[in-house]
Design a protein around this motif. Structure first.
Motif, mmCIF file in Angstrom:
data_model
loop_
_atom_site.group_PDB
_atom_site.id
_atom_site.type_symbol
_atom_site.label_atom_id
_atom_site.label_comp_id
_atom_site.label_asym_id
_atom_site.label_seq_id
_atom_site.Cartn_x
_atom_site.Cartn_y
_atom_site.Cartn_z
ATOM 1 N N PHE A 91 38.527 28.999 37.584
ATOM 2 C CA PHE A 91 38.220 29.867 36.450
ATOM 3 C C PHE A 91 36.995 29.393 35.671
ATOM 4 O O PHE A 91 36.523 30.088 34.767
ATOM 5 C CB PHE A 91 39.421 29.961 35.509
ATOM 6 C CG PHE A 91 40.506 30.884 36.008
ATOM 7 C CD1 PHE A 91 40.287 32.250 36.094
ATOM 8 C CD2 PHE A 91 41.726 30.384 36.408
ATOM 9 C CE1 PHE A 91 41.273 33.110 36.566
ATOM 10 C CE2 PHE A 91 42.730 31.229 36.883
ATOM 11 C CZ PHE A 91 42.499 32.603 36.960
ATOM 12 N N HIS A 95 39.505 36.703 40.781
ATOM 13 C CA HIS A 95 39.282 35.574 39.886
ATOM 14 C C HIS A 95 37.932 35.769 39.206
ATOM 15 O O HIS A 95 36.926 36.015 39.873
ATOM 16 C CB HIS A 95 39.274 34.255 40.660
ATOM 17 C CG HIS A 95 40.637 33.700 40.905
ATOM 18 N ND1 HIS A 95 40.878 32.633 41.749
ATOM 19 C CD2 HIS A 95 41.856 34.051 40.408
ATOM 20 C CE1 HIS A 95 42.161 32.348 41.763
ATOM 21 N NE2 HIS A 95 42.773 33.202 40.969
ATOM 22 N N ASP A 98 45.446 31.168 45.220
ATOM 23 C CA ASP A 98 46.153 30.585 44.075
ATOM 24 C C ASP A 98 46.726 29.190 44.312
ATOM 25 O O ASP A 98 47.106 28.520 43.354
ATOM 26 C CB ASP A 98 47.282 31.514 43.636
ATOM 27 C CG ASP A 98 46.757 32.845 43.113
ATOM 28 O OD1 ASP A 98 45.612 32.863 42.637
ATOM 29 O OD2 ASP A 98 47.470 33.854 43.208
#
Length: 235
Positions: free
Chosen positions: A19, A57, A192
């Motif tokens: 992120f 993302h 993930d």
């Protein structure tokens, strides 16, 4: 990142780094717009059975900071090793990553490695480094080459029994809709829980003169997946 080496064996830290990278900025500044953002798994719309409903993302310094705090990282700089041979613009991409991560309070240290020996001394040996992959004709080949637990080129040491089981199941599934659903689950696992930060896919920009005949665009690799010298002629 190699998931069996600290601090990258902590998925919260890995998510923080995912992120903390500004994908749009990299496509704009590194690829000069000739590409698309990546989503931390090695598949895009060029592949059959690609599912475009997987959430993207995006750069989110607040969320990155939350994951970073949750990881309990000791605050020491995270060393990313790069070289110009890793991919064109790799050093500049790492510098952009360093700047975007700093806004989330994540300290990245960029170590520029010499091109001579990068693939023998850094790649597959150092826990966090830059690299690139060319495409494969189908998702199974990409995943089997680099993400299956037993794959020789599993560069991130990703070992996930559920992923392996889904990969084998997808090979035997003849129903396209069901196979697409399996690949979606696999993509989510890599995105993930995996160790790959994949910020961008590059376009191939190629020029062909009018007298070159037989030329066809190829999504897998440049110069018609290397076959242009065999399939083209001058007319």
């Amino acid at each position: 990142m190699q998931c069996d080496t600290a601090p990258f064996n902590n998925n919260d830290l890995r998510m923080a780094l995912k992120f903390a990278i500004d994908r749009e900025e990299m496509v704009h500044k590194i690829l000069i717009g000739y590409g698309k953002v990546g989503n931390d798994f090695p598949i895009n719309a060029a592949y059959p059975n690609f599912d475009d409903t997987i959430p993207q993302h995006t750069y989110d310094p607040r969320k990155a900071a939350e994951y970073y705090k949750k990881s309990g990282h000791d605050g020491l700089p995270i060393v990313l090793r790069v070289s110009d041979v890793a991919f064109p613009g790799a050093v500049e991409a790492a510098q952009l990553f360093q700047q975007s991560a700093a806004k989330a309070g994540i300290p990245l240290e960029i170590k520029r490695e010499p091109g001579d020996g990068y693939w023998s001394e850094v790649y597959l040996k150092q826990p966090f480094r830059a690299t690139y992959w060319g495409g494969r004709p189908v998702q199974d080949q990409m995943y089997s080459t680099a993400y299956l637990s037993t794959a020789d080129w599993n560069e991130t040491h990703f070992k996930n029994a559920k992923f392996d089981s889904l990969l084998v199941k997808a090979r035997g599934e003849s129903n396209s809709a069901k196979r697409k659903a399996i690949y979606k689950k696999m993509g989510l696992l890599v995105r993930d829980e995996g160790e790959t930060i994949l910020p961008m896919f590059n376009d191939y920009v190629e020029g062909v003169r009018d007298e070159v005949k037989g030329w066809e665009a190829n999504n897998v690799w440049e110069v018609m997946n290397g076959l242009a010298p065999h399939k083209c002629w001058l007319g």
